[in-house]
Design a protein around this motif. Structure first.
Motif, mmCIF file in Angstrom:
data_model
loop_
_atom_site.group_PDB
_atom_site.id
_atom_site.type_symbol
_atom_site.label_atom_id
_atom_site.label_comp_id
_atom_site.label_asym_id
_atom_site.label_seq_id
_atom_site.Cartn_x
_atom_site.Cartn_y
_atom_site.Cartn_z
ATOM 1 N N GLY A 426 48.055 38.712 50.549
ATOM 2 C CA GLY A 426 48.766 37.449 50.673
ATOM 3 C C GLY A 426 48.419 36.471 49.569
ATOM 4 N N GLN A 427 48.786 35.224 49.787
ATOM 5 C CA GLN A 427 48.682 34.197 48.740
ATOM 6 C C GLN A 427 47.921 32.973 49.234
ATOM 7 O OE1 GLN A 427 49.835 34.564 45.646
ATOM 8 N NE2 GLN A 427 50.743 36.578 46.008
ATOM 9 N N SER A 428 46.769 33.148 49.830
ATOM 10 C CA SER A 428 46.006 32.019 50.368
ATOM 11 C C SER A 428 45.639 31.032 49.262
ATOM 12 C CB SER A 428 44.738 32.519 51.058
ATOM 13 O OG SER A 428 43.899 31.432 51.388
ATOM 14 N N SER A 429 46.132 29.812 49.383
ATOM 15 C CA SER A 429 45.815 28.785 48.382
ATOM 16 C C SER A 429 44.354 28.357 48.478
ATOM 17 C CB SER A 429 46.731 27.573 48.567
ATOM 18 O OG SER A 429 46.577 27.019 49.865
ATOM 19 N N ARG A 430 43.768 28.397 49.675
ATOM 20 C CA ARG A 430 42.364 28.015 49.836
ATOM 21 C C ARG A 430 41.451 29.038 49.165
ATOM 22 N NH1 ARG A 430 40.576 27.052 55.615
ATOM 23 N NH2 ARG A 430 39.110 25.574 54.683
ATOM 24 N N VAL A 431 41.752 30.309 49.333
ATOM 25 C CA VAL A 431 40.954 31.329 48.666
ATOM 26 C C VAL A 431 41.097 31.202 47.151
ATOM 27 C CG1 VAL A 431 40.671 33.811 48.293
ATOM 28 C CG2 VAL A 431 41.064 32.942 50.598
ATOM 29 N N THR A 432 42.310 30.997 46.691
ATOM 30 C CA THR A 432 42.553 30.843 45.254
ATOM 31 C C THR A 432 41.769 29.664 44.689
ATOM 32 O OG1 THR A 432 44.773 31.804 45.473
ATOM 33 C CG2 THR A 432 44.320 30.494 43.505
ATOM 34 N N ARG A 433 41.770 28.555 45.406
ATOM 35 C CA ARG A 433 41.062 27.363 44.930
ATOM 36 C C ARG A 433 39.553 27.592 44.864
ATOM 37 N NH1 ARG A 433 43.103 24.244 48.214
ATOM 38 N NH2 ARG A 433 41.461 24.024 49.779
ATOM 39 N N TRP A 434 38.989 28.178 45.907
ATOM 40 C CA TRP A 434 37.555 28.443 45.909
ATOM 41 C C TRP A 434 37.182 29.447 44.817
ATOM 42 C CZ3 TRP A 434 33.150 26.645 48.147
ATOM 43 C CH2 TRP A 434 33.274 25.689 49.140
ATOM 44 N N CYS A 435 37.994 30.462 44.616
ATOM 45 C CA CYS A 435 37.710 31.443 43.563
ATOM 46 C C CYS A 435 37.701 30.780 42.197
ATOM 47 C CB CYS A 435 38.736 32.577 43.590
ATOM 48 S SG CYS A 435 38.487 33.753 44.941
ATOM 49 N N HIS A 436 38.641 29.881 41.975
ATOM 50 C CA HIS A 436 38.686 29.154 40.706
ATOM 51 C C HIS A 436 37.421 28.318 40.525
ATOM 52 C CE1 HIS A 436 40.278 26.946 37.290
ATOM 53 N NE2 HIS A 436 39.979 25.811 37.918
ATOM 54 N N GLN A 437 36.995 27.643 41.575
ATOM 55 C CA GLN A 437 35.797 26.815 41.485
ATOM 56 C C GLN A 437 34.531 27.643 41.310
ATOM 57 O OE1 GLN A 437 36.470 24.708 45.203
ATOM 58 N NE2 GLN A 437 37.022 22.836 44.112
ATOM 59 N N LEU A 438 34.540 28.854 41.856
ATOM 60 C CA LEU A 438 33.377 29.740 41.738
ATOM 61 C C LEU A 438 33.388 30.560 40.451
ATOM 62 C CD1 LEU A 438 33.275 31.083 45.404
ATOM 63 C CD2 LEU A 438 31.646 29.481 44.365
ATOM 64 N N GLY A 439 34.468 30.473 39.689
ATOM 65 C CA GLY A 439 34.574 31.239 38.448
ATOM 66 C C GLY A 439 34.913 32.696 38.660
ATOM 67 N N VAL A 440 35.523 33.021 39.793
ATOM 68 C CA VAL A 440 35.922 34.398 40.088
ATOM 69 C C VAL A 440 37.365 34.599 39.644
ATOM 70 C CG1 VAL A 440 36.325 36.100 41.907
ATOM 71 C CG2 VAL A 440 34.331 34.580 42.033
ATOM 72 N N GLU A 441 37.583 35.542 38.728
ATOM 73 C CA GLU A 441 38.916 35.828 38.223
ATOM 74 C C GLU A 441 39.457 37.090 38.895
ATOM 75 O OE1 GLU A 441 39.557 35.490 33.957
ATOM 76 O OE2 GLU A 441 37.494 34.764 33.765
ATOM 77 N N PHE A 442 40.684 37.033 39.339
ATOM 78 C CA PHE A 442 41.301 38.189 39.984
ATOM 79 C C PHE A 442 41.554 39.287 38.954
ATOM 80 C CE2 PHE A 442 42.275 34.791 42.945
ATOM 81 C CZ PHE A 442 42.081 35.414 44.173
#
Length: 476
Positions: A426-442
């Motif tokens: 799916g497209q969870s915006s909360r997961v995407t935001r936290w990943c960006h803040q944590l420096g995790v790239e898909f």
């Protein structure tokens, strides 16, 4: 290399040997693919045969489709029909034996043209061994090619090795000179993974909105409502929960406004919801929202749940993959409900370990008191359940299994980041935001974490490919 140029012995399906040629090994149930051209529209030509027999001799490889006879093996009436294929070992380059987690093992090589052959340019040869035997075939082909290139002479093999009739007790083959021995180890770059060395895999799956199309907690409440029409509406419980959630979010935002975002903060944030979740479960238990239900009620209700497209097929494929162990890790309220949903979609839930909350049932009547026993409440509980599952596999298999986790929400993020391969559905915006803040790239391996990787999974059908390409890249 040449299409439709192999002669067969009359009344048999065996190629006529060339001078000084000895056939060493053969496998049936082989799919043939040959693709030539440089990929430009109209330039690529593809030849395929769904099933046949592949032979390897001391001079060449020969493929015969299952329908070929000695009368048709050299028939060129239809240039697109494969009646036979042959190629000398000296015209094979970049040989690979690929053993994916999913699908048939395959032998791949770059086939270069032969003078006077029917295919002028280079082509990619792929032989897929649907009934086994591919490793011995590929190993012999590789050794023949190496010796011919090194010495210029054809190796003097004199005895044919037995054809493949099923999984061998030992990976034995006939060594040069007639002495029995084990196949040589593959050289560097040779993509072979022996079955005994293939990593065990622990596949952990969230349930709601990862496997299912929607959240199913309201569906469980609806089952109870049909039994007790005078009970509180589920919307009342939802409203209470959302009020607690909003108040907590406001307090948390004030407390962490100046704190650096890191994994510890993520874990603390998700753990801070434990009182909110526990209060919600207590509220349901006190009001008897799910009282009076039986396991059969829940299982039958689960059978009405719709899974995401291709999810059932892929999970079934995982279950029948050697060395793969599957569990569901969910904050859902009923294992029976989850099993009903899986079974109704053709997934054998008896093969799956289910970790989730559950109702308290009277041992004599089998009827629920309505009390929910909290087992998995927050993200940390999911991580603990997965660790337990993985440890059980380690004790059983004696090695550290590849951990794959699929989830859809922020509650799944710690497990997604812990896994060797994380699949965000799916497209969870909360997961995407936290990943960006944590420096995790898909889609990018995290080298500081042992090359763990997190993918976006848009379609369950692509999960096996993502796992295979990651395992192949890591040379596991």
């Amino acid at each position: 290399m040449a299409l439709n140029a192999a002669m067969l012995e009359v009344g048999t399906r065996h190629p006529v040997p060339l001078p000084s040629e000895n056939f060493l090994y053969h496998c049936s149930g082989v799919k043939f693919e040959l693709k030539s051209g440089d990929g430009y529209p109209g330039d690529r030509i593809s030849y395929t045969s769904p099933s046949g027999t592949a032979f390897v001799s001391n001079q060449r490889i020969v493929f015969l489709p299952a329908t070929t006879t000695h009368e048709t093996s050299m028939d060129n009436g239809d240039p697109q029909t494969v009646n036979s294929f042959t190629i000398p070992h000296g015209n094979l380059q970049d040989q690979k034996f690929v053993q994916p987690l999913f699908g048939a093992n395959r032998f791949e090589a770059l086939a270069t043209p032969v003078a006077g052959g029917s295919i002028a340019g280079r082509a990619t040869l792929v032989l897929s061994f649907k009934e086994g035997g591919g490793f011995d075939f590929a190993n012999i082909a590789r050794k023949m090619s190496e010796r011919i290139r090194e010495t210029g002479d054809v190796p003097p093999y004199e005895e044919e090795l037995p054809g493949y009739d099923g999984p061998p007790a030992e990976p034995a083959m006939q060594a040069a000179g007639g002495a029995p021995g084990y196949p040589d180890e593959a050289p560097p770059g040779y993509e072979h993974h022996e079955p005994s060395r293939r990593p065990a895999m622990a596949l952990a799956l969230d349930f709601d909105q990862t496997l299912t199309t929607t959240d199913t907690l309201s569906a469980i409440a609806a089952i109870a409502k049909r039994k007790h029409a005078d009970s509180r509406e589920f919307s009342w419980f939802t409203k209470q929960y959302l009020a607690d959630y909003a108040a907590h979010e406001s307090r948390w935002a004030q407390l962490t406004a100046s704190r650096a975002v890191n994994r510890n903060l993520l874990n603390q944030y998700l753990e801070s919801f434990r009182p909110i979740e526990a209060a919600s479960l207590d509220r349901m238990s006190q009001h008897g929202l799910l009282a009076g239900l039986t396991r059969a009620d829940l299982y039958t209700g689960g059978r009405l749940v719709q899974l995401r497209p291709n999810a059932a097929d892929v999970v079934g494929q995982f279950l029948h993959t050697r060395g793969c162990h599957v569990c569901v890790v969910s904050v859902n309220w009923s294992a029976d409900f989850i099993r009903g949903a899986l079974d109704a979609s053709g997934v054998d839930s008896k093969l799956i370990r289910v970790y989730c909350n559950d109702l308290d049932f009277d041992t004599s009547t089998g009827v629920s008191s309505g009390k929910v026993r909290p087992r998995l409440v927050v993200a940390g509980d999911k991580v603990a359940a997965i660790a337990k599952f993985k440890n059980e596999i380690m004790q059983q298999c004696g090695g550290d299994p590849l951990l794959v986790y699929a989830g859809d929400s922020l509650t799944d993020l710690p497990a997604l980041l812990l896994a060797d391969i994380g699949l965000l559905v799916g497209q969870s915006s909360r997961v995407t935001r936290w990943c960006h803040q944590l420096g995790v790239e898909f889609g990018k391996p995290r080298t500081s974490e042992g090359n763990r990787i997190l993918y976006r999974l848009h379609d369950w059908a692509s999960a096996p490919r993502l796992i295979d390409q990651t395992v192949g890249r890591a040379h596991l």
